[in-house]
Enzyme design. Structure first.
Site, PDB file in Angstrom:
ATOM      1  N   GLU A 102      -0.033  -8.819   9.410  1.00  0.00           N
ATOM      2  CA  GLU A 102      -0.397 -10.223   9.516  1.00  0.00           C
ATOM      3  C   GLU A 102       0.487 -10.878  10.574  1.00  0.00           C
ATOM      4  OE1 GLU A 102      -1.703 -11.827   5.246  1.00  0.00           O
ATOM      5  OE2 GLU A 102       0.304 -10.972   5.244  1.00  0.00           O
ATOM      6  N   ASP A 115       2.960  -6.749   5.595  1.00  0.00           N
ATOM      7  CA  ASP A 115       2.709  -8.068   5.035  1.00  0.00           C
ATOM      8  C   ASP A 115       3.541  -9.104   5.789  1.00  0.00           C
ATOM      9  OD1 ASP A 115       1.610  -9.771   2.858  1.00  0.00           O
ATOM     10  OD2 ASP A 115       3.731  -9.998   2.363  1.00  0.00           O
TER      11      ASP A 115
END
Length: 665
Positions: A377, A348
């Site tokens: 990400e 994340d």
């Protein structure tokens, strides 16, 4: 005393030689670094060793309890300080399944009782650690657990799911709704007789299941299972422990471990690899976080004024570059990989982490198993004091070792920008998105036929190899694909929206790179227009299994596309050089009509030449075919590798808002 006050006095900026870039240096640089791999709690029947790193503590107290909550301490033990800031004690008897806390005294103040940051088992709500015999948590034949085969990362097709969403619908036919064991159930069916849960995922044909955070998180009260609480889980509490609300008994620390392992084992037995979504970029609550109970301030980044920096948008960001934070992250993923047999990790807000740490993580994991897949990400949710040149953002992906990031260029090229929900994308007839889609088709690598000036976000290639790009149209964040298309095309009838939806993931599943699908996209999943549904009820988030019957043709189309990709290696070439040699775009002369040919048995494909035609226009388009006889394997309605029909050289009529795949042998 507030730690930010101390920092505001002594924090300063200096120049580091590393990469020749300015970097923050603060008061924690003189903290000792412990290199041993034995922090935490080590159990044997004869004794249990407790070790924690608390470098500035004046005292550390260990308390043992019978239960994970309530009741007084059975015993209180003062730990002994050793080298490098490590405190230790040994209990010379069998204390299996006893619970424990540590409490640090620092600067004359007692910090909170908490588990250690390395805790591997906890009681209800994760407030006390548990002494666990991990071997006793293994399901039958765990040692013989075998991962499904994987040759290349570009062979991966990811299915992102939330543990609760996949099974909690009353029509799921799944007994253990919202639980690890629910995902391990086979033979489950909807009232209409359609496969649900694990059997559905297996029927769809994906290769990897991506689990939204399943470590112990902070936002769900495990003592109230009937309350129907919901969260995505991006608020870490105990990083090395499975979340208790997904277990059948959150009070017994063994149960969640056993059931998580059983789930992984069952997924492997059914041909699916397992990826865990990990959130090392921030913690849910600085004051109560376990990090802050052992080395206050150390594990977090700070602004020059001493305040906590916030590149995550969650009030803090973990300082991955700090030696003991880096050590923790590496040892944590290694633990999950070894103890739980995991096959991949999705980071994340990976752009918050420094490149060095991410490379050390990747290198360490790939020494254990070179097929473990690492991705994340490639962005942040705000500014960070760590210079961008040192962080694992999308533009730096070529500096990362065998890691991938999401292509927001293709995602928003297909459906429209995330910042303007009314903006249309390629599948809705926006011809200004053609180059963004072409950029995604070649997996973000350098390609002479892409006009980077017209790509929506990145004005140049950012991937050096196709396995560095996650190709997708939607994920748990923001609106589902079907909802997003409804919002940007409010007057479109459902039949047109379905065509747009199918075209979007037809592009994903025929493009180079690594394919990624949001769970339920194959059923035209809706969250009733709610985008950020992280804490919304099941009625918004659950997968409605009745939609599999209602949209059976859509499911069959997705299933056919996945089979097409798996059966034809030309769609998953492993090297940029091969893509640029074998994949050539054809100038159609029509905005919104993209065509490319993959030639000469690319990547060992049995088809000699493949033609992919993508029509984002709302009208049919005619396209002149290259010479020879071509077989249509996919059109707007059907996937049939044996051939829908054959066509000779000349014009072919391509239906509006559709994808066609043709081949010649």
């Amino acid at each position: 005393m507030k730690y930010s006050k101390t920092l505001s006095i002594i924090l300063f900026i200096t120049m580091l030689k590393t990469a020749g870039v300015a970097q923050l240096v603060g008061p924690f640089d003189n903290y000792p670094v412990y290199t041993g791999k034995d922090l935490g709690v080590k159990y044997t029947p004869a004794k249990t060793v407790f070790k924690v790193w608390a470098p500035k503590a004046s005292a550390v107290t260990l308390r043992l309890y019978d239960a994970g909550d309530g009741g007084g301490a059975l015993s209180t033990i003062n730990m002994v300080k050793g080298n490098k800031g490590v405190w230790k004690t040994v209990v010379d008897k069998d204390i299996k399944n006893k619970y424990y806390t540590f409490q640090v005294m620092q600067e004359g103040k007692r910090l909170l009782e908490s588990p250690d940051i390395y805790a591997k088992a906890v009681g209800v709500n994760g407030k006390r650690g548990m002494v666990v015999d991990l071997a006793s948590t293994n399901p039958k034949n765990w040692r013989n657990d075998k991962k499904p085969a994987l040759k290349n990362f570009t062979d991966i097709i990811i299915y992102e799911l939330h543990m609760r969403d996949i099974s909690v619908d009353p029509n799921s036919g799944i007994q253990h709704k919202g639980k690890y064991l629910g995902l391990a159930e086979t033979g489950t069916k909807s009232p209409d007789g359609e496969a649900t849960g694990l059997d559905h995922i297996k029927e769809l044909g994906v290769t990897h299941v991506h689990l939204l955070p399943c470590f112990d998180f902070n936002s769900v009260d495990e003592t109230k299972p009937a309350a129907g609480q919901y969260n995505w889980g991006y608020d870490p509490l105990n990083y090395n422990v499975p979340e208790g609300s997904y277990s059948s008994d959150p009070y017994d620390g063994n149960v969640r471990i056993k059931e998580f392992k059983k789930m992984v084992q069952t997924l492997h037995q059914n041909g699916l690899r397992v990826i865990l979504d990990v959130v090392y970029n921030h913690t849910s609550d600085i004051d109560h976080a376990n990090f802050s109970q052992f080395a206050p301030g150390y594990f977090y980044r700070h602004n020059p004024d001493g305040s906590y920096s916030n590149a995550t948008g969650c009030g803090n960001e973990v300082a991955s570059e700090m030696p003991m934070a880096r050590k923790f992250m590496i040892e944590s993923v290694v633990y999950w990989a070894k103890e739980y047999h995991l096959d991949g990790f999705r980071f994340d807000l990976m752009g918050v982490h420094d490149i060095k740490t991410m490379n050390m993580i990747s290198d360490t994991l790939h020494k254990i198993d070179p097929t473990i897949f690492v991705y994340g990400e490639g962005w942040t949710a705000g500014n960070s004091p760590m210079p961008e040149a040192l962080r694992a953002v999308k533009k730096n992906v070529s500096k990362l070792h065998e890691q991938a990031v999401f292509s927001d260029d293709l995602r928003d090229g297909l459906k429209g920008g995330w910042g303007d929900l009314k903006e249309k994308g390629f599948v809705s007839g926006n011809t200004k998105m053609d180059e963004s889609v072409k950029f995604g088709i070649v997996a973000s690598i350098p390609n002479p036929q892409v006009n980077y000036d017209l790509v929506n976000y990145d004005k140049g290639p950012w991937a050096s190899e196709p396995y560095e790009t996650i190709t997708y149209a939607s994920c748990h964040d923001d609106n589902t694909l079907f909802d997003r298309l409804k919002i940007s095309n409010p007057n479109a009838p459902e039949a047109e929206l379905i065509k747009m939806d199918k075209l979007a993931n037809a592009v994903v599943l025929t493009s180079q790179g690594i394919s990624f699908l949001h769970s339920g996209a194959e059923l035209l999943r809706t969250k009733q227009g709610v985008a950020n549904s992280f804490n919304k009820p099941d009625s918004i988030n659950q997968i409605d299994w009745s939609r599999k019957t209602k949209y059976k043709a859509v499911f069959a189309y997705y299933k056919g596309l996945i089979a097409l990709r798996k059966n034809h290696p030309a769609f998953r070439m492993p090297f940029a050089k091969m893509i640029n040699e074998r994949l050539k775009f054809v100038n159609t002369g029509v905005p919104g009509l993209i065509c490319y040919q993959i030639s000469n048995h690319a990547n060992g494909d049995k088809w000699k030449n493949i033609l992919v035609i993508l029509n984002g226009n709302k009208a049919n388009q005619a396209l002149k075919l290259p010479g020879g006889v071509w077989t249509i394997a996919a059109d707007e309605n059907t996937i049939n590798e044996a051939g829908i029909k054959t066509v000779a050289a000349g014009n072919i009529d391509i239906a509006s808002t559709s994808a066609y795949v043709l081949y010649s042998k």
